[in-house]
Scaffold this active site. Structure first.
Site, mmCIF file in Angstrom:
data_model
loop_
_atom_site.group_PDB
_atom_site.id
_atom_site.type_symbol
_atom_site.label_atom_id
_atom_site.label_comp_id
_atom_site.label_asym_id
_atom_site.label_seq_id
_atom_site.Cartn_x
_atom_site.Cartn_y
_atom_site.Cartn_z
ATOM 1 N N GLU A 179 -8.578 7.857 6.026
ATOM 2 C CA GLU A 179 -7.151 8.639 6.188
ATOM 3 C C GLU A 179 -6.845 9.557 5.140
ATOM 4 O O GLU A 179 -6.058 10.524 5.699
ATOM 5 C CB GLU A 179 -6.236 7.383 6.157
ATOM 6 N N ASP A 180 -7.178 9.349 3.963
ATOM 7 C CA ASP A 180 -6.770 10.258 2.842
ATOM 8 C C ASP A 180 -7.812 11.049 2.277
ATOM 9 O O ASP A 180 -7.270 11.968 1.532
ATOM 10 C CB ASP A 180 -6.086 9.327 1.970
ATOM 11 N N HIS A 209 -5.763 1.225 -6.736
ATOM 12 C CA HIS A 209 -5.306 0.447 -5.431
ATOM 13 C C HIS A 209 -6.482 -0.108 -4.634
ATOM 14 O O HIS A 209 -6.394 -1.393 -4.578
ATOM 15 C CB HIS A 209 -4.651 1.379 -4.612
ATOM 16 N N ASP A 237 18.693 -28.764 -1.735
ATOM 17 C CA ASP A 237 17.345 -28.941 -1.769
ATOM 18 C C ASP A 237 16.614 -27.690 -2.212
ATOM 19 O O ASP A 237 15.708 -27.200 -1.344
ATOM 20 C CB ASP A 237 17.126 -29.526 -0.381
ATOM 21 N N HIS A 294 -10.879 1.397 2.194
ATOM 22 C CA HIS A 294 -10.140 1.135 3.588
ATOM 23 C C HIS A 294 -9.282 2.494 3.644
ATOM 24 O O HIS A 294 -8.610 2.746 4.517
ATOM 25 C CB HIS A 294 -9.150 0.095 3.439
ATOM 26 N N ASP A 351 -3.639 -5.470 1.283
ATOM 27 C CA ASP A 351 -3.238 -3.905 1.052
ATOM 28 C C ASP A 351 -1.972 -3.862 0.893
ATOM 29 O O ASP A 351 -1.230 -3.375 -0.029
ATOM 30 C CB ASP A 351 -3.980 -2.945 2.423
#
Length: 733
Positions: A104-105, A76, A287, A100, A167
């Site tokens: 957080e993880d 990722h 269109d 990134h 992301d």
């Protein structure tokens, strides 16, 4: 800029060729990794070494994690970084894209990132991380606060939002393993927030892909059916499209213009929304294809336009010149709709190569195309101004801020002129009030009227393209709360609310002080006799920062004056003796003191007040039926109030006048009211089926009860008047 040298740490294997084999989930021979490294050819060797170190750091930090699809997690960040590399952004941005999710993880801290990759990368990663350590009452509140954090980071560094969009783009493409409800929630959030941001930054390609992918996730069956229909239409109309393309190319060459001509299929989501909004079937949408003509310079754009108008007839009112007046996101192009073969509508965009770069990549074109650096810089300045305007909307309530920004993300603009010829872009449906706040906050706050095309017009008038608007101001004017019902821009809404909140707090502080002084007076203790130490204790015990905040809480009903007074006296040897006292009001104190709409008290009426949380003091008449139950069950919530001897203003009263139905009776009644020195605010009529009698409903303004009695006496002198009644409502409105 971070130090190019990469420090050795347990998380970052040495950057030697032998150590390249130290990858955990990712092999250095992995084709995706090799393609990624090959694409870094525009960076210096030192910067490439930093990016490789960031890959290893991210790989190690995520080594025990997998995505829901079962893939190693490192795939990722590598994909996100790949999108950033496509925009040819700098090494810091690529490192931040790779890292990134580590804050957080994983257990990695911002200090570690700063140590290994420098403060620039650490700040970018921090701006991309959610506020996962804070407890929120709801998902909506958490989403709003996360968005506020991202916006603050965006305003400091535009790279944050570009990485965030990359992301979100990759997350949407890999949603097959996510629960259907979560998948739809993320897709809706993308349509509401991230796709409009991409559009606002001019990232057209990203914007279309985010919309189409979200549409497929929210409505998979509809997207599949529509996709099949478009595939079939592509086959049926192939001959027609080829003919139109050839005709355009031949006509352009005939007039000696060198140009590239492209046919493009409209996005799935744009066709779906057109079908939804106009209630059309797919077969009625003619269109679904458009054409783009790319030339070398601006004068040639207009020459090409003339050639195409000679080839096919233009549709009146369907020409837009975004070259002379660019869109707010920097987009420039000429748009025209022509009637092609067999009556088919043909949409054509004509632009230069540089405009085409900006149209596809927006602010990213600043990094992507060095030859477009000048326009990219202009676009960045424009974008920075937009971000600063969003920051000005900040208030204490993150959800309110979130809603204000969402309003600003769907502009669909109209272009209006100031009297000096300056062009302002405003959202569709914007009013002169929106324009006033777009010029300056002080202009908005002092706005009293507007001239549109040199004629006076109401402030709620919707502006149209090309209007010349002059804002009329007055030094002592203030925003009207009614403006909130029709302003369109988040900026105007935020500024009006901020002003009203400030005024309410000032008025509430003054009211709170009066209530507390009155309570102390009723206890037989004049306020000046209270020692300073007692006031300090009250502030400390209440958790406020100043005595003014305590007064504001009392005025807003968040704290009872009686409790505050007794706390002031609790630890001091000051004798308490209760003496009756009433709070004196004028009835014109603004937001802090409100006259109840149910009974509409006027000077001379016996009155009583109740503090309502968040509203201040609400004043009722003693005999108001609405408060009867509350007064008997909760007497402690009510305080005695009396009128000041000369309020010096007019108050609204509802009056019902029953009259015999005869010619000119309304004029007679209105004249009698006017002759009594009263204003008529509103009048309505109600007649019986046989039309013998008519009931006239008036809202009039009087100075007090004595003035009202005079009005009623004058009305009774009219022979056709049968009955007069002062009206009270059965419930508060």
């Amino acid at each position: 800029m971070a130090n190019p040298s990469v420090p050795v740490s347990p998380l970052v294997p040495p950057a030697s060729p032998e150590a390249e084999g130290g990858f955990y989930a990712l092999s250095p021979d992995d084709p995706a990794y090799l393609v990624f490294i090959d694409s870094l050819d525009y960076l210096s060797p030192e910067e490439v070494a930093r990016v490789k170190a960031a890959v290893r750091f991210s790989d190690k930090a995520h080594e025990h994690q997998t995505r829901l699809s079962g893939e190693a997690y490192i795939t990722h960040p590598l994909s996100v970084a790949g999108a950033v590399v496509e925009w040819r952004m700098d090494a810091d941005a690529i490192c931040a894209a790779l890292l990134h999710d580590v804050l957080e993880d994983t257990g990695v801290t911002k200090a570690e990132l700063k140590e290994h990759f420098g403060a620039g990368v650490a700040d970018l990663v921090d701006g991309l991380s959610k506020l996962d350590k804070i407890e929120f009452a709801s998902h909506q509140e958490a989403q709003a606060e996360n968005f506020r954090k991202m916006l603050l980071a965006m305003a400091r560094d535009l790279r944050v939002v570009l990485i965030k969009l990359a992301d979100r783009h990759h997350n949407l493409q890999t949603m097959s393993a996510v629960r259907p409800d979560k998948r739809r929630r993320i897709a809706r959030e993308t349509l509401e927030i991230y796709a409009p941001i991409a559009n606002r930054l001019g990232l057209n390609k990203m914007f279309r892909e985010l919309q189409d992918t979200s549409f497929r996730l929210i409505h998979p069956v509809r997207a599949h059916v529509l996709g099949k229909a478009m595939l079939a239409a592509r086959g049926h109309r192939k001959e027609l499209l080829t003919r139109i393309t050839d005709n355009i190319r031949a006509k352009i060459e005939e007039v000696g213009i060198q140009a590239q001509v492209f046919g493009r299929e409209k996005s799935l989501y744009s066709i779906y929304t057109k079908m939804e909004e106009k209630r059309l079937s797919f077969s009625q949408i003619l269109d679904i294809y458009g054409f783009r003509v790319v030339v070398h310079d601006i004068p040639t754009c207009y020459l090409a336009l003339g050639a195409l108008h000679a080839l096919y007839k233009p549709v009146p009112g369907k020409f837009k010149d975004y070259i002379a007046i660019p869109k707010a996101n920097g987009y420039q192009s000429l748009h025209t709709t022509l009637i092609g073969p067999y009556g088919t509508p043909v949409e054509v965009q004509i632009r230069t190569e540089e405009m085409d770069h900006v149209a596809q990549e927006g602010v990213a074109s600043h990094w992507l195309y060095k030859d477009a650096e000048h326009s990219g810089a202009d676009l960045q300045i424009r974008t920075h101004k937009w971000l600063q305007s969003l920051l000005e909307m900040q208030s204490g309530d993150s959800s309110e801020f979130f809603e204000n920004v969402k309003i600003d993300l769907f502009p669909d603009e109209v272009y209006v002129f100031t009297p000096k010829g300056k062009i302002l872009a405003l959202p569709q449906g914007a009013t002169p009030v929106d324009m006033a706040y777009a010029i300056h906050t002080d202009v908005g706050n002092c706005c009293i009227a507007a001239r549109i095309n040199h004629e006076l017009a109401p402030l709620r008038t919707e502006l149209k393209n090309g209007d010349v608007v002059e804002i009329v101001t007055a030094a002592h004017a203030n925003p009207n709360p009614a403006w909130l019902s029709y302003v369109k821009t988040g900026r105007a809404r935020s500024k009006i609310r901020h002003f009203l909140r400030t005024v309410q707090n000032e008025e509430s502080a003054a009211l709170g002080e009066r209530l507390l002084v009155q309570e102390l007076h009723s206890l037989g203790v004049p306020a000046p006799e209270i020692p300073a130490a007692a006031w300090e204790r009250l502030v400390k015990a209440s958790g406020n920062r100043s005595i003014k905040e305590v007064f504001t809480d009392i005025g807003l009903g968040k704290r009872l004056a009686a409790v505050a007074a007794r706390r002031l006296l609790a630890e001091d040897a000051i004798p308490i003796c209760t003496t009756p006292g009433s709070l004196t009001i004028r009835g014109t104190e603004g937001m802090a003191i409100q006259l109840a709409k149910c009974c509409q008290p006027i000077p001379g009426d016996p009155i009583i007040g109740s503090i309502k949380k968040g509203q201040g003091l609400v004043v009722h008449t003693h005999d108001c039926p609405v408060i009867r139950k509350s007064r008997s069950h909760e007497p402690q919530k009510w305080i005695d109030v009396e009128w000041e001897s000369s309020p010096g203003t007019l108050f609204e009263v509802r009056l019902d006048v029953e009259v015999k139905n005869s010619r000119g009776v309304l004029a007679q009644v209105a004249s009698a009211i006017s002759d009594s020195g009263s204003n008529i605010e509103n009048v309505a009529m109600e007649g019986d089926p046989e039309k013998l009698f008519t009931l006239l409903h008036f809202i009039i303004q009087v100075g007090g009860r004595t003035h009202l009695a005079q009005v009623m006496r004058n009305l009774r002198q009219i022979s056709q008047v049968i009955r007069i009644n002062r009206l009270r409502l059965e419930s508060e409105s």
